[in-house]
Design a protein around this motif. Structure first.
Motif, PDB file in Angstrom:
ATOM      1  N   ASP A 115      14.644  -3.057  32.603  1.00 23.62           N
ATOM      2  CA  ASP A 115      14.414  -3.465  31.209  1.00 23.62           C
ATOM      3  C   ASP A 115      15.664  -3.238  30.349  1.00 23.62           C
ATOM      4  O   ASP A 115      15.998  -4.054  29.484  1.00 23.62           O
ATOM      5  CB  ASP A 115      13.221  -2.693  30.622  1.00 23.62           C
ATOM      6  CG  ASP A 115      11.901  -3.074  31.309  1.00 23.62           C
ATOM      7  OD1 ASP A 115      11.885  -4.054  32.079  1.00 23.62           O
ATOM      8  OD2 ASP A 115      10.895  -2.367  31.086  1.00 23.62           O
ATOM      9  N   LEU A 116      16.332  -2.110  30.593  1.00 26.71           N
ATOM     10  CA  LEU A 116      17.549  -1.828  29.814  1.00 26.71           C
ATOM     11  C   LEU A 116      18.658  -2.819  30.173  1.00 26.71           C
ATOM     12  O   LEU A 116      19.418  -3.269  29.302  1.00 26.71           O
ATOM     13  CB  LEU A 116      18.025  -0.388  30.055  1.00 26.71           C
ATOM     14  CG  LEU A 116      17.138   0.707  29.438  1.00 26.71           C
ATOM     15  CD1 LEU A 116      17.577   2.088  29.911  1.00 26.71           C
ATOM     16  CD2 LEU A 116      17.199   0.653  27.908  1.00 26.71           C
ATOM     17  N   ARG A 117      18.727  -3.173  31.439  1.00 25.35           N
ATOM     18  CA  ARG A 117      19.753  -4.171  31.841  1.00 25.35           C
ATOM     19  C   ARG A 117      19.468  -5.499  31.152  1.00 25.35           C
ATOM     20  O   ARG A 117      20.372  -6.153  30.641  1.00 25.35           O
ATOM     21  CB  ARG A 117      19.747  -4.359  33.366  1.00 25.35           C
ATOM     22  CG  ARG A 117      20.397  -3.194  34.095  1.00 25.35           C
ATOM     23  CD  ARG A 117      20.390  -3.409  35.607  1.00 25.35           C
ATOM     24  NE  ARG A 117      20.671  -2.149  36.276  1.00 25.35           N
ATOM     25  CZ  ARG A 117      19.916  -1.601  37.227  1.00 25.35           C
ATOM     26  NH1 ARG A 117      18.837  -2.228  37.675  1.00 25.35           N
ATOM     27  NH2 ARG A 117      20.257  -0.439  37.755  1.00 25.35           N
ATOM     28  N   ALA A 118      18.178  -5.873  31.118  1.00 21.89           N
ATOM     29  CA  ALA A 118      17.815  -7.137  30.464  1.00 21.89           C
ATOM     30  C   ALA A 118      18.207  -7.096  28.976  1.00 21.89           C
ATOM     31  O   ALA A 118      18.466  -8.130  28.359  1.00 21.89           O
ATOM     32  CB  ALA A 118      16.321  -7.378  30.614  1.00 21.89           C
ATOM     33  N   ALA A 119      18.247  -5.895  28.418  1.00 27.63           N
ATOM     34  CA  ALA A 119      18.593  -5.746  26.995  1.00 27.63           C
ATOM     35  C   ALA A 119      20.105  -5.633  26.780  1.00 27.63           C
ATOM     36  O   ALA A 119      20.549  -5.432  25.644  1.00 27.63           O
ATOM     37  CB  ALA A 119      17.883  -4.512  26.431  1.00 27.63           C
ATOM     38  N   GLY A 120      20.888  -5.702  27.853  1.00 25.38           N
ATOM     39  CA  GLY A 120      22.347  -5.744  27.694  1.00 25.38           C
ATOM     40  C   GLY A 120      23.075  -4.459  28.068  1.00 25.38           C
ATOM     41  O   GLY A 120      24.266  -4.330  27.782  1.00 25.38           O
ATOM     42  N   TYR A 121      22.382  -3.528  28.704  1.00 28.36           N
ATOM     43  CA  TYR A 121      23.026  -2.265  29.085  1.00 28.36           C
ATOM     44  C   TYR A 121      23.315  -2.273  30.587  1.00 28.36           C
ATOM     45  O   TYR A 121      22.494  -2.777  31.373  1.00 28.36           O
ATOM     46  CB  TYR A 121      22.138  -1.063  28.726  1.00 28.36           C
ATOM     47  CG  TYR A 121      21.919  -0.942  27.231  1.00 28.36           C
ATOM     48  CD1 TYR A 121      22.697  -0.093  26.466  1.00 28.36           C
ATOM     49  CD2 TYR A 121      20.955  -1.724  26.579  1.00 28.36           C
ATOM     50  CE1 TYR A 121      22.513   0.004  25.090  1.00 28.36           C
ATOM     51  CE2 TYR A 121      20.765  -1.640  25.207  1.00 28.36           C
ATOM     52  CZ  TYR A 121      21.546  -0.774  24.464  1.00 28.36           C
ATOM     53  OH  TYR A 121      21.372  -0.683  23.101  1.00 28.36           O
ATOM     54  N   ASP A 122      24.425  -1.699  30.944  1.00 31.23           N
ATOM     55  CA  ASP A 122      24.798  -1.580  32.344  1.00 31.23           C
ATOM     56  C   ASP A 122      24.254  -0.217  32.817  1.00 31.23           C
ATOM     57  O   ASP A 122      24.727   0.818  32.349  1.00 31.23           O
ATOM     58  CB  ASP A 122      26.338  -1.610  32.398  1.00 31.23           C
ATOM     59  CG  ASP A 122      26.829  -1.877  33.783  1.00 31.23           C
ATOM     60  OD1 ASP A 122      26.002  -1.847  34.706  1.00 31.23           O
ATOM     61  OD2 ASP A 122      28.043  -2.105  33.943  1.00 31.23           O
ATOM     62  N   VAL A 123      23.249  -0.231  33.681  1.00 29.92           N
ATOM     63  CA  VAL A 123      22.536   1.028  33.997  1.00 29.92           C
ATOM     64  C   VAL A 123      22.652   1.373  35.474  1.00 29.92           C
ATOM     65  O   VAL A 123      22.408   0.537  36.338  1.00 29.92           O
ATOM     66  CB  VAL A 123      21.032   0.902  33.646  1.00 29.92           C
ATOM     67  CG1 VAL A 123      20.317   2.221  33.892  1.00 29.92           C
ATOM     68  CG2 VAL A 123      20.844   0.455  32.210  1.00 29.92           C
ATOM     69  N   ASP A 124      23.003   2.618  35.760  1.00 30.40           N
ATOM     70  CA  ASP A 124      22.967   3.147  37.126  1.00 30.40           C
ATOM     71  C   ASP A 124      21.825   4.146  37.227  1.00 30.40           C
ATOM     72  O   ASP A 124      21.681   5.016  36.353  1.00 30.40           O
ATOM     73  CB  ASP A 124      24.261   3.926  37.435  1.00 30.40           C
ATOM     74  CG  ASP A 124      25.371   3.007  37.887  1.00 30.40           C
ATOM     75  OD1 ASP A 124      25.097   1.804  38.074  1.00 30.40           O
ATOM     76  OD2 ASP A 124      26.498   3.503  38.019  1.00 30.40           O
ATOM     77  N   LEU A 125      21.050   4.042  38.298  1.00 30.16           N
ATOM     78  CA  LEU A 125      20.024   5.066  38.554  1.00 30.16           C
ATOM     79  C   LEU A 125      20.683   6.207  39.311  1.00 30.16           C
ATOM     80  O   LEU A 125      21.420   5.963  40.273  1.00 30.16           O
ATOM     81  CB  LEU A 125      18.910   4.475  39.412  1.00 30.16           C
ATOM     82  CG  LEU A 125      17.932   3.563  38.692  1.00 30.16           C
ATOM     83  CD1 LEU A 125      16.893   3.046  39.656  1.00 30.16           C
ATOM     84  CD2 LEU A 125      17.262   4.317  37.550  1.00 30.16           C
TER      85      LEU A 125
END
Ligand SMILES: NC(=O)C1=CN([C@@H]2O[C@H](COP(=O)(O)OP(=O)(O)OC[C@H]3O[C@@H](n4cnc5c(N)ncnc54)[C@H](OP(=O)(O)O)[C@@H]3O)[C@@H](O)[C@H]2O)C=CC1
Ligand SMILES: CC(C)(CO)C(=O)C(=O)O
Length: 347
Positions: free
Chosen positions: A188-198
């Motif tokens: 969801d955060l990626r869809a909002a424009g954030y580059d996210v690593d788990l």
């Protein structure tokens, strides 16, 4: 059914995140207060970017009394650390309704995403919430005017590391050790424009970020680039010694890359701590440099430079003084001096 994100705190991180979620078509409610609440309720969140300005209409409330929480809700804590305890208390013990409208859960049963710098918030959350997901975020966002955020990065808004806290609390479910919940938030955060690593050990990433944020307070002080760099090195060296003594792991993965461009009419480079002083708001320094001081005291490691910076800015914040009234040589001074911010303002 998809998540609804309840973003508590409408500042640089929270208002921008809420706007980005809204723009990406996701369900979101922003929780704001004061002038900020009035501005967002009237005009939406104004997002100033390098090549555009958008007015994003986001559902906004003053608090839980204006919202019926449901099982789809994910709480996103986007206050400064010093406000986290109060916000967590306020949201933990409210009824949460199921699809039949029956209050079958409490707020504390919902997941909470903690976006704070420093190391403190995840444990504050864990006292009440079982499903705590820490997020370490890098954004160059700025919030100085009610209802407005400046976001110098586009289309990637920020870089983030997200993981369950504590690391060993990951549910052992149908998908083995896969944390499908964390994957959903990252998606969801990626869809909002954030580059996210788990990540497996979010606190190691928060510790890595804290090494950067120890220098935040220097931005509030006057000084040369050389003094700033010297002070930063000393702050970080103390923190590394403290982390080693306290057994705090520091992530070694390379930091993310965020493109930052000029935004017309915006002075770049002022970090979150500077923004608090500029707005006359409370300071997070007790949870940045103060975290190093606390750990140093617990583990018998001296932290004089972090302590001088904390004392200087603590006194400056208490006196309600803006950036630019104290100097970095007060931090570098080899003495435990009592800060004199009022004298300097009068001078
Ligand atoms: N700014 C940045 O670029 C970055 C910030 N961070 C971190 O993210 C976290 C948030 O920082 P940032 O967005 O800058 O903070 P801000 O101070 O800009 O925003 C926090 C907002 O939360 C509001 N608030 C506080 N308590 C409550 C409450 N109980 N209910 C509703 N609203 C509340 C504050 O209101 P009020 O103004 O009235 O106090 C303020 O509007 C911090 O830990 C920071 O270190 C991390 C990376 C970058
Ligand atoms: C250093 C920076 C900008 C990274 O996101 C930050 O964390 C802050 O402003 O507090």
């Amino acid at each position: 059914m998809s998540n609804r994100y309840v973003v508590i705190g409408a500042g640089a991180v929270g208002a921008l995140l809420a706007a980005q979620l809204e723009l990406s078509g996701q369900a979101v409610v922003l929780v704001a207060r004061g002038d900020n609440l009035a501005a967002v309720a009237e005009h939406g969140v104004r997002v100033r970017r390098p090549r555009s300005t958008e007015q994003v209409r986001v559902p906004v409330v003053a608090g839980p009394e204006q919202l019926r929480l449901t099982h789809q809700d994910v709480l996103v804590l986007a206050t400064k650390t010093q406000d986290a305890e109060e916000a967590l208390t306020r949201w933990a013990w409210l009824p949460v309704s199921d699809e039949d409208g029956l209050p079958t859960l409490l707020g504390a049963d919902l997941p909470v995403l903690t976006f704070q710098n420093g190391l403190a918030t995840e444990d504050l959350a864990l006292r009440r919430f079982r499903r705590v997901y820490g997020v370490s975020i890098g954004v160059a966002a700025s919030h100085l005017t009610p209802g407005e955020v400046v976001s110098p990065s586009y289309p990637i808004i920020g870089v983030a590391w997200l993981g369950r806290y504590p690391a060993n609390d990951r549910p052992q479910g149908r998908f083995g050790r896969r944390d499908v919940e964390a994957e959903q938030y990252a998606h969801d955060l990626r869809a909002a424009g954030y580059d996210v690593d788990l990540v497996d050990d979010i606190q190691a990433y928060k510790a890595r970020k804290l090494l950067v944020n120890l220098a935040n307070g220097l931005g509030v002080l006057l000084g040369t680039d050389d003094e700033r760099e010297r002070a930063r090195e000393l702050l970080v060296a103390e923190a590394r010694a403290v982390f080693a003594a306290a057994g705090v792991e520091v992530a070694t993965a390379s930091p993310g890359h965020l493109v930052v461009e000029p935004v017309p009419g915006h002075v770049a480079g002022h970090l979150s701590t500077w923004q608090s002083f500029a707005r006359g708001a409370s300071s997070e320094v007790d949870h940045l440099n103060g975290e190093i001081v606390r750990l140093g005291r617990r583990h018998g490691v001296p932290t004089p430079v972090n302590e001088r910076l904390q004392r200087l800015l603590g006194a400056q914040a208490a006196a309600g003084l803006p950036p630019g009234v104290n100097t970095i040589d007060d931090v570098l001074a080899d003495e435990t001096s009592t800060p004199r911010p009022l004298t300097r303002l009068e001078a």
